[in-house]
Enzyme design. Structure first.
Site, PDB file in Angstrom:
ATOM      1  N   LYS A 151      26.133 -24.333   8.002  1.00 24.15           N
ATOM      2  CA  LYS A 151      27.656 -23.813   8.185  1.00 24.15           C
ATOM      3  C   LYS A 151      28.210 -24.094   7.116  1.00 24.15           C
ATOM      4  O   LYS A 151      28.230 -23.621   5.901  1.00 24.15           O
ATOM      5  CB  LYS A 151      27.824 -24.688   9.396  1.00 24.15           C
ATOM      6  CG  LYS A 151      27.124 -24.566  10.757  1.00 24.15           C
ATOM      7  CD  LYS A 151      26.923 -23.198  11.122  1.00 24.15           C
ATOM      8  CE  LYS A 151      26.347 -23.341  12.599  1.00 24.15           C
ATOM      9  NZ  LYS A 151      25.727 -22.216  12.919  1.00 24.15           N
TER      10      LYS A 151
ATOM     11  N   ASP B 252      25.871 -35.881  14.872  1.00 20.59           N
ATOM     12  CA  ASP B 252      25.889 -34.189  14.481  1.00 20.59           C
ATOM     13  C   ASP B 252      27.197 -34.029  13.498  1.00 20.59           C
ATOM     14  O   ASP B 252      28.290 -34.340  14.219  1.00 20.59           O
ATOM     15  CB  ASP B 252      25.563 -33.457  15.586  1.00 20.59           C
ATOM     16  CG  ASP B 252      25.331 -32.278  14.854  1.00 20.59           C
ATOM     17  OD1 ASP B 252      26.065 -31.704  13.649  1.00 20.59           O
ATOM     18  OD2 ASP B 252      24.747 -31.172  15.535  1.00 20.59           O
TER      19      ASP B 252
HETATM   20  C1  LIG Z   1      26.996 -28.748  15.545  1.00 18.56           C
HETATM   21  C2  LIG Z   1      25.858 -27.905  15.241  1.00 18.56           C
HETATM   22  N1  LIG Z   1      24.696 -28.609  15.159  1.00 18.56           N
HETATM   23  C3  LIG Z   1      23.484 -28.018  14.818  1.00 18.56           C
HETATM   24  C4  LIG Z   1      23.349 -26.625  14.869  1.00 18.56           C
HETATM   25  C5  LIG Z   1      22.168 -26.026  14.777  1.00 18.56           C
HETATM   26  O1  LIG Z   1      22.092 -25.467  13.508  1.00 18.56           O
HETATM   27  P1  LIG Z   1      21.148 -24.281  12.939  1.00 18.56           P
HETATM   28  O2  LIG Z   1      21.800 -23.051  13.369  1.00 18.56           O
HETATM   29  O3  LIG Z   1      21.107 -24.251  11.451  1.00 18.56           O
HETATM   30  O4  LIG Z   1      19.703 -24.396  13.490  1.00 18.56           O
HETATM   31  C6  LIG Z   1      24.598 -25.812  15.134  1.00 18.56           C
HETATM   32  C7  LIG Z   1      24.361 -24.305  15.041  1.00 18.56           C
HETATM   33  O5  LIG Z   1      25.546 -23.770  15.538  1.00 18.56           O
HETATM   34  C8  LIG Z   1      25.931 -26.590  15.433  1.00 18.56           C
HETATM   35  O6  LIG Z   1      27.083 -25.971  15.471  1.00 18.56           O
END
Ligand SMILES: Cc1ncc(COP(=O)(O)O)c(C=O)c1O
Length: 412
Positions: free
Chosen positions: A235, A210
């Protein structure tokens, strides 16, 4: 000699329509649920809006270029939809090794899947490479005998050997999957990505990284050998807090097809307008990252000179993740954390700021802060008084004046 554009240029240039007289500079938004024709997806046709949309393609191409993927990325309805898809890369009954602190939704989503018996989770301190490697070795050794690629030196994801003796298409699924996030949300621990990825490859364990916090301008996990890179496009990539979107990228055709198939059959697809907005936001990614990182480093320095609070930020030379971050990232990101003595003090800061916005999420042009333990599911090893700061692109002196004033109120 071919001149390769720098990422700062790629974000501006990529995903444009062909240069033709009177053509639009920007790709259009295609609003359709179906596509005319008799060719099905098996023959390369688009066929239906759940399988593909031309509006997705410039963004998917841009992400691949930025992450160094040989194949176009795949957009999903949200970062979490991308997480859910990537978690299907472990075989049923297999083991997912996850950071004990990582994005809460990924951890709790995986825990819920584990509770149904789909796979087992082992959580690790991602900064402790020896512990992560030992967890991988144990999980591989515990994998059922004969499980494809389970043993050290086993076939790499996507190898045809996986489906030998079977007519079923190869899926690239493995008995053990390593889930990496670095720096972690919200503790900002830094994993030794090159070492962990290399160890995983040797053990036949695919890795998903990630890369939301770093962005591909700062860290490129596929170039370090990771199998899949994942983003909450919500983000920094889209950058304006007006879109919920996710994406993955991989150079492995078998893994890509498994993820694509998952998206098509479970239906977690992106709206064309969201993807168009994300590409629009991506155009300024380099400028936003440059400015917000600079602001974050400056604020971290000023905050660490203040008694009564602990600052977590890999850009500070005395941060435990500093050396690794300096080695594997080209910057330190724009997220930092401060730990106040109590939950009450942290809440008082969130309630006193006027320029910073108390809100969840991160990576937008505007600075946000949040006490993470307000979420009941956040692991209890995250301090009660921890505030996660997502630093935006405002003037650093304004951010500092507002934050230090709020700290004065909270700490007395
Ligand atoms: C590091 C990380 N991965 C994945 C996600 C999940 O993404 P989404 O909110 O677009 O579903 C987030 C959300 O805060 C995140 O901070």
């Amino acid at each position: 000699m071919t001149h390769h554009w720098a990422p700062e240029t790629v974000v501006v240039e990529t995903g444009r329509p062909p240069r033709e007289h009177d053509a639009a500079l920007n790709p259009p938004i295609t609003l359709t649920s179906t596509f005319i024709g008799t060719a099905g997806i098996e023959q390369g046709g688009r066929q239906y809006g759940r399988y593909g949309n031309p509006t997705w393609e410039p963004f998917e191409q841009a992400l691949a270029e930025l992450e160094g993927a040989a194949l176009p990325g795949l957009v999903f309805a949200s970062g979490l939809a991308a997480v859910t898809a990537a978690l299907t890369l472990v075989e049923p009954g297999g083991t997912v090794i996850m950071p004990r602190h990582c994005y809460l939704g990924a951890l709790s989503g995986a825990q819920e899947a584990a509770a149904t018996g789909r796979f087992r989770i082992v959580t690790v301190d991602i900064a402790d490479s020896a512990a992560v490697q030992a967890a991988m070795t144990r999980a591989v050794a515990d994998a059922p005998a004969g499980a494809a690629g389970a043993r050290a030196g086993g076939a790499a994801p996507g190898d045809a050997a996986e489906s030998a003796g079977s007519d079923a298409p190869a899926t690239g699924r493995r008995p053990v999957l390593l889930w990496l996030e670095s720096p972690t949300n919200p503790m900002l621990e830094v994993a030794d990505l090159p070492a962990l990825i290399e160890h995983a490859r040797g053990a036949g364990v695919p890795t998903v990284v990630d890369n939301t916090f770093a962005t591909p301008l700062v860290q490129r996990p596929l170039e370090l050998g990771a199998d899949v890179v994942l983003h909450s496009v919500t983000k920094s990539l889209s950058g304006h807090s007006d879109v919920v979107l996710g994406a993955v990228a991989t150079s492995d055709p078998v893994l890509r097809e498994t993820l694509h198939h998952h998206r098509s059959v479970t239906g977690g697809i992106a709206g064309p307008f969201e993807v168009w907005l994300a590409l629009r936001g991506l155009r300024t990614l380099a400028l936003r990252v440059e400015r917000s990182q600079k602001n974050a480093l400056e604020l971290a320095r000023r905050l660490s000179a203040r008694p009564g609070i602990e600052v977590r930020f890999p850009g500070l030379p005395d941060d435990p993740g500093h050396a690794r971050a300096a080695a594997q990232m080209s910057g330190f990101g724009s997220i930092l954390c401060i730990v106040l003595p109590t939950a009450r003090a942290a809440t008082a800061v969130a309630e006193s700021v006027r320029l910073w916005t108390p809100a969840t999420s991160l990576g937008g042009v505007e600075s946000l802060l949040e006490r993470r333990r307000r979420h009941a599911q956040e692991p209890h090893s995250v301090p009660e008084g921890l505030l996660r700061l997502s630093v935006g692109i405002e003037h650093v002196d304004d951010l500092w004046a507002d934050l230090s004033g709020a700290l004065d109120v909270a700490l007395g």
